[in-house]
Design an enzyme around this catalytic site. Structure first.
Site, PDB file in Angstrom:
ATOM      1  N   CYS A  94       0.793  -1.037  -0.062  1.00  0.00           N
ATOM      2  CA  CYS A  94       0.112   0.052   0.088  1.00  0.00           C
ATOM      3  C   CYS A  94       0.918   1.265  -0.105  1.00  0.00           C
ATOM      4  O   CYS A  94       1.714   1.309   0.633  1.00  0.00           O
ATOM      5  CB  CYS A  94      -0.695  -0.019   1.179  1.00  0.00           C
ATOM      6  SG  CYS A  94      -1.871   1.327   1.454  1.00  0.00           S
ATOM      7  N   LEU A  95       0.607   2.411  -0.822  1.00  0.00           N
ATOM      8  CA  LEU A  95       1.153   3.581  -1.005  1.00  0.00           C
ATOM      9  C   LEU A  95       1.243   4.081   0.563  1.00  0.00           C
ATOM     10  O   LEU A  95       2.175   5.021   0.584  1.00  0.00           O
ATOM     11  CB  LEU A  95       0.781   4.499  -1.930  1.00  0.00           C
ATOM     12  CG  LEU A  95       0.862   3.922  -3.338  1.00  0.00           C
ATOM     13  CD1 LEU A  95       0.009   4.870  -4.188  1.00  0.00           C
ATOM     14  CD2 LEU A  95       2.004   3.715  -3.844  1.00  0.00           C
TER      15      LEU A  95
HETATM   16 ZN    ZN Z   1      -3.656   0.996  -0.210  1.00  0.00          ZN
END
Ligand code: ZN
Length: 178
Positions: A94-95
């Protein structure tokens, strides 16, 4: 268009639930700019999906990445109306949770209803990797992160991230950050 700062865990704003958008507001310049900013930010950070809550905007919008920003799909006020009974594990990242990867079990197929960036209705059956991205992004709009659901961490150290140590190298081993 501008590249926006992506909030990272444990920022509490990632836990906010997003609000739906009035159809008549979708075409307003402020929302169109938000959509463009989201897409630009996702491409800048090599993501394959992004939700508005990840840049601190509490609206129900997420993007599913394609080869170019223009081809990328915009989903507004999304609802998942069907989850297949069949599930499997996919490695997710996830970023907003940099440097952490893990295996998450989710349904392999979903049906998604939403509006596109012009306010037109979308009704799609989606399977494979896209189905996983969509569920991950949909969760973001409810304030849920993949680390809430992860069954096995494959890379990274959540405790270190919680104590503010964001890994120097955010290089991802595969295209699985969204
Ligand atoms: Zn994410």
């Amino acid at each position: 268009m501008s590249i926006r700062k992506i909030l990272t865990y444990p920022d509490k704003k990632l836990r906010n639930k997003a609000s739906s958008i009035l159809v008549e507001d979708i075409l307003k310049p402020s929302f169109q700019k938000l959509i463009t900013d989201l897409t630009t930010t996702m491409f800048h950070d090599d993501g394959v999906g992004i939700a508005a809550t990840q840049i601190g905007e509490p609206y129900q919008i997420f993007i599913l990445g394609r080869k170019t920003p223009e081809e990328s799909l915009v989903f507004i006020n999304p609802r998942i109306t069907f989850f297949s009974r069949k599930t499997n594990f996919t490695e997710e990242g996830c970023l907003s949770v940099p440097g952490i990867f893990g295996l998450v079990k989710r349904p392999v197929k979903v049906r998604l209803k939403a509006l596109d960036r012009t306010g037109k209705k979308i009704d799609m059956k989606i399977s494979g990797f896209d189905a996983k991205v969509i569920q991950h992004e949909f969760d973001h709009l409810q304030g849920i992160l993949f680390i809430d659901k992860v069954e096995k961490i494959t890379q990274g150290d959540i405790k270190a991230l919680e104590s503010g140590k964001i890994p120097v190298s955010l290089k991802r081993k595969t295209d699985v950050a969204f």
